[in-house]
Design a protein around this motif. Sequence first.
Motif, mmCIF file in Angstrom:
data_model
loop_
_atom_site.group_PDB
_atom_site.id
_atom_site.type_symbol
_atom_site.label_atom_id
_atom_site.label_comp_id
_atom_site.label_asym_id
_atom_site.label_seq_id
_atom_site.Cartn_x
_atom_site.Cartn_y
_atom_site.Cartn_z
ATOM 1 N N THR A 229 0.711 -1.174 -0.022
ATOM 2 C CA THR A 229 -0.063 -0.069 0.093
ATOM 3 C C THR A 229 0.777 1.354 -0.104
ATOM 4 O O THR A 229 2.188 1.363 0.102
ATOM 5 C CB THR A 229 -0.921 -0.106 1.271
ATOM 6 N N GLU A 230 0.243 2.573 -0.072
ATOM 7 C CA GLU A 230 0.770 3.710 -0.092
ATOM 8 C C GLU A 230 0.344 4.496 0.822
ATOM 9 O O GLU A 230 -1.058 4.619 0.950
ATOM 10 C CB GLU A 230 1.049 4.442 -1.236
ATOM 11 N N LEU A 231 1.163 5.157 1.806
ATOM 12 C CA LEU A 231 0.590 6.358 2.782
ATOM 13 C C LEU A 231 1.169 7.806 2.268
ATOM 14 O O LEU A 231 2.304 7.910 2.202
ATOM 15 C CB LEU A 231 1.217 6.122 4.143
ATOM 16 N N VAL A 284 4.551 0.715 1.608
ATOM 17 C CA VAL A 284 4.710 -0.160 2.634
ATOM 18 C C VAL A 284 4.112 -1.554 2.501
ATOM 19 O O VAL A 284 2.983 -1.770 1.559
ATOM 20 C CB VAL A 284 3.959 0.428 3.956
ATOM 21 N N ARG A 285 4.636 -2.555 3.121
ATOM 22 C CA ARG A 285 3.936 -4.067 2.939
ATOM 23 C C ARG A 285 3.761 -4.308 4.236
ATOM 24 O O ARG A 285 4.543 -4.444 5.344
ATOM 25 C CB ARG A 285 5.423 -5.039 2.503
ATOM 26 N N LEU A 302 -4.853 6.549 1.922
ATOM 27 C CA LEU A 302 -4.093 5.402 1.743
ATOM 28 C C LEU A 302 -4.406 5.011 0.114
ATOM 29 O O LEU A 302 -5.342 5.361 -0.378
ATOM 30 C CB LEU A 302 -4.875 4.121 2.311
ATOM 31 N N GLY A 303 -3.554 4.208 -0.648
ATOM 32 C CA GLY A 303 -3.614 3.894 -1.757
ATOM 33 C C GLY A 303 -3.668 4.795 -2.790
ATOM 34 O O GLY A 303 -3.190 5.885 -2.863
ATOM 35 N N ILE A 304 -4.332 4.134 -4.015
ATOM 36 C CA ILE A 304 -4.099 5.363 -5.162
ATOM 37 C C ILE A 304 -5.712 5.312 -5.609
ATOM 38 O O ILE A 304 -6.424 4.259 -5.434
ATOM 39 C CB ILE A 304 -3.469 4.632 -6.330
ATOM 40 N N GLY A 346 -4.750 -1.455 -1.081
ATOM 41 C CA GLY A 346 -3.904 -2.661 -0.988
ATOM 42 C C GLY A 346 -3.788 -3.579 -2.054
ATOM 43 O O GLY A 346 -5.111 -3.702 -2.481
ATOM 44 N N LEU A 347 -2.908 -4.167 -2.388
ATOM 45 C CA LEU A 347 -2.617 -5.399 -3.274
ATOM 46 C C LEU A 347 -1.706 -6.403 -2.600
ATOM 47 O O LEU A 347 -0.697 -6.195 -2.365
ATOM 48 C CB LEU A 347 -2.041 -4.979 -4.668
ATOM 49 N N ASP A 348 -2.171 -7.594 -2.704
ATOM 50 C CA ASP A 348 -1.523 -8.769 -2.165
ATOM 51 C C ASP A 348 -1.297 -9.695 -3.303
ATOM 52 O O ASP A 348 -2.136 -9.927 -4.024
ATOM 53 C CB ASP A 348 -2.370 -9.550 -1.194
ATOM 54 N N ARG A 349 -0.209 -10.279 -3.427
ATOM 55 C CA ARG A 349 0.376 -11.193 -4.182
ATOM 56 C C ARG A 349 1.316 -12.147 -3.389
ATOM 57 O O ARG A 349 2.542 -11.849 -3.471
ATOM 58 C CB ARG A 349 1.185 -10.659 -5.707
ATOM 59 N N PRO A 350 0.685 -13.456 -3.117
ATOM 60 C CA PRO A 350 1.439 -13.977 -2.011
ATOM 61 C C PRO A 350 2.728 -14.677 -2.790
ATOM 62 O O PRO A 350 2.901 -14.960 -3.906
ATOM 63 C CB PRO A 350 0.538 -15.314 -1.921
#
Length: 594
Positions: A229-231, A284-285, A302-304, A346-350
């Motif tokens: 994510t981005e703050l 940030v992760r 947060l985010g875009i 937020g984006l999650d890529r395991p």
Amino acid sequence: MIDALRAFIEAHQAALSLIILAAMFVGFLMERLPATVIAILGACTYLALGILDADGLYSVFSNSAPIVIGAMFVLSGALIRTGVIQRVADAIMKRAEKHPRLAIVEVLVGALVASAFLNNTPVVVVLIPIMLKLSEVTGVSAKKLLMPLSIAAVLGGTLTLIGTSTNLVVDGIVRQAGMERFGIFEITPIGLVTAASGMIGLALMWWLLPSDKSMTGPAGTHDAHQYLTELVLDEDDDLVGMTVEAFRDLPRSGRIVGVRRGSAVVRGGDLEHWTLAAGDRLIVRVDGATLMTWREQGRFRLGIGSGEPAEGDMVVETMIASNHPAIGQRLADIPFLQKVRARVIGLDRPAHEPGPDLASIRIRPADRLLVAGGPREVEALRDNPHLIGADLAKVRAFRRGKAWIAILCMIAVVALAAFDILSIGVAAIIAIGVILVTRCIDSEEAWGTIDGDVLILIFAMLAVGLALEQSGAVAMMVGWVEPLLVGQPMWVLIFGIYFFALILSELLSNNAVAALMTPVTLAIAAQLGVDPRPLVIALMIGASACFATPIGYQTNTIVYAAGDYRFVDFVKIGVPLNIITGVSTCFAISFFIT
């Protein structure tokens, strides 16, 4: 014909009960069906044959043990929801930075102590990432750390009555049989001997633990939901003019991977000393709960996306389908961000770290997104055929301001039960009322923390145990073993009960073994005219302290998968550890109780 069949069943119901029980054992061992299903089938068979009547079936639901177990699940969930468990984990990781090898010992001891009062399954789940990080820091193989973690948690469960659901099952059955209930710390002197001998045995056999690298990967990659994510820093933020290392709101499991200023992204070794300015974006992760906590606090944007936060916004969790037209495009360029008032937070890529920043990520199938928007935007996401499972996010913000309430409730339950002011069941139910009213945890989350499989298994096995008792099967089994036990000293009986329970628990569910063996143990004690209490304590601990198979205890199964162990790894450590703890425990019971 029907009358003849009924007469046959009634005349041979004890033998038929044992045949059904044997078939259940075979089913448990073959694992073709879940243990819960096999237990229900067994109970239904007794009911269909008339061996168990309707009144007997209904009576098992009055047993307090499953209620107490469910209550302890909820109280543990409240500690997780309020961030208590994460704070403890962060403190351990901070300690590990200075004394990593000592931290390993401290984590194991902490797991042992925590498991005396909390369900040990979430304790192990929470501590696995810490052990993986310690493995990375110290260079010690994760396989040398994860199995000891499970062993410590199992040993901790033997310290108190609430340490494991097995103890509560046994206590519920003996109270139903008219025996005085166990105090919360009544088994603690014996449990301390079990735990001490187990930990000493583990230390002596440390060299037997496998040392090859597991397939788990770097610490933290096991986490299925670590979001990038981005703050965005506003002009009046306290961080403006300070370096990146001044950012203290990050849990130990998260990390700052970069800073974006304009079109430039700063990453790497100089990042910590980078001076922040208004408009900078911290990349940030972090885990989903922390991300949602930041969103709830409203300190950062947060985010875009084109939308700004508004009252009534919801967060949807969704996954990119393989047929999405934006596959391979930058996240910032996907159409719905331009068309609707929404933000990807937020984006999650395991098992892979996307980047270099949120906007520049190239979309892949199975990427998981957290998207914030109003009701119309949420409906549009749900109607999008290129998104999978768009629904309200299950991750929630920590309620850190309520942490003291959850801690006090857990302490109160233990204290009220320990001083015999209230029974543990009543105290736990009152505590649940308090944490729900004070919103430490929402009601739907509270019920979601309860492991339904565990409770249904217990109820079903209680019904099976009652059927065995009503049919005369228990009396038949006692008759078989009584000639072997008559005239034997108490310590022989204790050893026999303990190791028989241990062997069964290595193959079957601990709770199932407890439910089956408790009536048999009480009947043996009554037949021989001896005090049943030492035998019941031997059963409690013998049914829990099993280490020789990955199916012997639920935490064993968890680390078996997480550490990529072989079955024989458990056998090499577990068999001698079973003997060490078993002999020590049985002698302790003989010395302290008889």
